[in-house]
Design an enzyme around this catalytic site. Structure first.
Site, PDB file in Angstrom:
ATOM      1  N   PHE A 125     -11.784  25.902  -2.431  1.00 42.07           N
ATOM      2  CA  PHE A 125     -10.788  24.869  -2.158  1.00 42.07           C
ATOM      3  C   PHE A 125     -11.533  23.534  -2.063  1.00 42.07           C
ATOM      4  CE2 PHE A 125      -7.898  22.364   0.471  1.00 42.07           C
ATOM      5  CZ  PHE A 125      -6.680  22.655  -0.112  1.00 42.07           C
ATOM      6  N   ASP A 193     -14.479  30.995   4.964  1.00 39.56           N
ATOM      7  CA  ASP A 193     -13.246  30.238   5.137  1.00 39.56           C
ATOM      8  C   ASP A 193     -12.091  31.226   5.035  1.00 39.56           C
ATOM      9  OD1 ASP A 193     -10.897  28.753   4.827  1.00 39.56           O
ATOM     10  OD2 ASP A 193     -12.006  27.029   4.056  1.00 39.56           O
ATOM     11  N   LYS A 219      -0.838  28.162   7.978  1.00 36.33           N
ATOM     12  CA  LYS A 219      -0.452  28.958   6.807  1.00 36.33           C
ATOM     13  C   LYS A 219       0.167  30.270   7.303  1.00 36.33           C
ATOM     14  CE  LYS A 219      -3.656  26.517   3.842  1.00 36.33           C
ATOM     15  NZ  LYS A 219      -5.071  26.292   3.562  1.00 36.33           N
ATOM     16  N   ARG A 365       2.016  29.522  -8.011  1.00 35.92           N
ATOM     17  CA  ARG A 365       1.454  30.325  -6.924  1.00 35.92           C
ATOM     18  C   ARG A 365       2.570  30.810  -5.995  1.00 35.92           C
ATOM     19  NH1 ARG A 365      -2.852  28.020  -2.563  1.00 35.92           N
ATOM     20  NH2 ARG A 365      -1.001  26.868  -1.998  1.00 35.92           N
TER      21      ARG A 365
HETATM   22  C1  LIG Z   1      -5.534  24.945   3.454  1.00 34.58           C
HETATM   23  C2  LIG Z   1      -7.011  24.926   3.277  1.00 34.58           C
HETATM   24  C3  LIG Z   1      -7.792  23.917   3.846  1.00 34.58           C
HETATM   25  C4  LIG Z   1      -7.140  22.751   4.542  1.00 34.58           C
HETATM   26  O1  LIG Z   1      -8.007  22.028   5.342  1.00 34.58           O
HETATM   27  P1  LIG Z   1      -7.435  20.957   6.371  1.00 34.58           P
HETATM   28  O2  LIG Z   1      -8.617  20.371   6.993  1.00 34.58           O
HETATM   29  O3  LIG Z   1      -6.542  21.695   7.341  1.00 34.58           O
HETATM   30  O4  LIG Z   1      -6.615  19.974   5.618  1.00 34.58           O
HETATM   31  C5  LIG Z   1      -9.182  24.017   3.723  1.00 34.58           C
HETATM   32  N1  LIG Z   1      -9.747  25.041   3.055  1.00 34.58           N
HETATM   33  C6  LIG Z   1      -9.010  26.004   2.481  1.00 34.58           C
HETATM   34  C7  LIG Z   1      -9.679  27.123   1.763  1.00 34.58           C
HETATM   35  C8  LIG Z   1      -7.622  25.961   2.561  1.00 34.58           C
HETATM   36  O5  LIG Z   1      -6.895  26.899   1.967  1.00 34.58           O
END
Ligand SMILES: *Cc1c(COP(=O)(O)O)cnc(C)c1O
Length: 406
Positions: A125, A193, A219, A365
């Site tokens: 991400f 993560d 989420k 998705r």
């Molecule tokens: C949703 C998501 C984020 C979001 O990060 P924020 O700091 O909450 O905006 C980060 N990494 C992954 C893999 C995600 O899916």
């Protein structure tokens, strides 16, 4: 093939079906985007109401103690820890995923002072990569992006290997035990993560040897928009966490008001400053919905749902190409399909009340959250998708307009 009859038979056998009543899903909406923003629940809204009207409006400053506000990062951390296989005292709920990752990657570099590489998957991400870049710039380290299997890029320069447990685009699930062991065998720390796995499947951080992890509560855990993230440190690292956002909440004695910083013991060292109390209390309510829920049960339903969805879509929408692993064991709780006009198709589907999302360049998705989704809704979503494709309605100009958030 009668999708609806097939789906209803599955719903009749679903032990999680009664949980649906806990959530507020608008009439006419089939919600396949709980992997981006979970829905509100009655318990979450009730907790928010109490926090605002009683704890804040009436309790005022007294609520830091009386309502346990100050203790919430670790209290919520323990409740989240139970859902991700982390022992008590190993998880703190605070800040955002991005900020927590910043702190964790710095902590890794501090634990491996002779190593100056952060290794990550090129498909991560993007914020994870942007944050890793920022950490490298601040700490004089180098970011290496693995195009293939991440473990193949381990070297004796790697301090931290960052892995997205479930890939946000494809839904591919990584092997936490195997990759953590590979990182550690190479002298590196394994950082996970969990944004797309916490609340979606069985995560066993302690058992599978993770060193550090970050994760999301807005989420699959349904904590509400902007709900704080969480950060995990394996017990073996408690006592040696050093991170640069060295604020008073992570101090060993925050109310001694000493001029110098002294890190708190354990995962508390990841705290920085005052937390969003209303969001935390909303999350506390949302976590009530997880009490009595077995993650194995959630995973079993998620696997059955994603499998049914793939089978049904492939049967009635041959224009779409599967973008997720076909094997359920290799997949998280989302399914991606690819189409060159994926954006427009998703907008047309949303106009029909079926909410999924689009990820560039061509990914439709769909997320499957077992606590509130029925198989019948999944079947109806597939029929709507077929209609969108067969009618060609996605070609209407209005579906090509892009908002700021896709
Ligand atoms: C949703 C998501 C984020 C979001 O990060 P924020 O700091 O909450 O905006 C980060 N990494 C992954 C893999 C995600 O899916």
């Amino acid at each position: 093939m009668d999708l609806i009859a097939d789906a209803r038979a599955r719903d009749a056998d679903d032990p999680l079906a009664p949980r649906r009543a806990r959530y507020l899903i608008p009439e006419g909406v089939i919600y396949l985007d709980g992997n981006s923003l979970g829905p509100a629940s009655h318990a979450a809204l009730a907790a928010l109401e109490v926090a605002a009207r009683q704890e804040w409006a009436e309790g005022l400053i007294r609520s830091w103690n009386a309502a346990g506000w100050f203790e919430m990062p670790l209290a919520l951390g323990d409740r989240i820890g139970r859902l991700v296989g982390a022992g008590a005292g190993s998880v703190a709920c605070c800040d955002t995923i991005s900020v927590n990752l910043y702190k964790v990657l710095h902590a890794c570099l501090a634990l491996r002072p002779d190593r100056r590489v952060i290794l990550a998957e090129a498909t991560s991400f993007p914020t994870d990569l942007y944050i890793a870049e920022g950490v490298c710039a601040a700490a004089g380290a180098r970011l290496v992006l693995a195009e293939g299997p991440v473990e193949a890029a381990l070297t004796d320069e790697v301090a931290a290997m960052l892995v997205n447990h479930v890939d946000y685009r494809s839904g591919a699930l990584r092997d936490m035990a195997g990759l953590s062991a590979a990182a550690q065998a190479a002298g590196a720390l394994a950082v996970w993560d969990l944004s797309h796995s916490a609340g979606a499947l069985e995560v066993a951080l302690d058992r599978d040897g993770a060193d550090f992890a970050v994760g999301c509560t807005y989420k699959y855990l349904n904590g509400g928009p902007g709900a704080p993230g969480f950060v995990y440190a394996a017990a073996r690292h408690h006592g040696s966490i050093r991170q640069p956002v060295s604020g008073w909440w992570g101090h060993a004695r925050p109310f001694a008001f000493e001029p110098g910083y002294a890190a708190a013991e354990g995962v508390k060292a990841f705290l920085a400053g005052t937390q969003p109390v209303l969001s935390m209390r909303t999350l506390a309510g949302a976590l009530e919905d997880w009490e009595g829920v077995g993650m194995a049960e959630v995973r079993a339903k998620s696997r059955a749902m994603t499998e049914a969805f793939i089978g049904w879509v492939e049967a009635v929408c041959p224009e779409l190409e599967l973008g997720s692993p076909r094997e359920a064991a290799a997949r998280g709780s989302q399914v991606s399909f690819r189409h060159a006009n994926g954006y427009e198709i998703m907008q047309a589907l949303i106009a029909r009340g079926v909410i999924g999302d689009f990820r560039a360049p061509d990914v439709l998705r769909f997320g499957f959250a077992p606590l509130y989704l029925s198989f019948e809704e999944v079947a109806r979503a597939v029929l709507a998708l077929r209609e969108v494709l067969a009618s060609g309605e996605w070609r209407e100009a209005r579906f090509a307009e892009r908002g700021a958030v896709t």
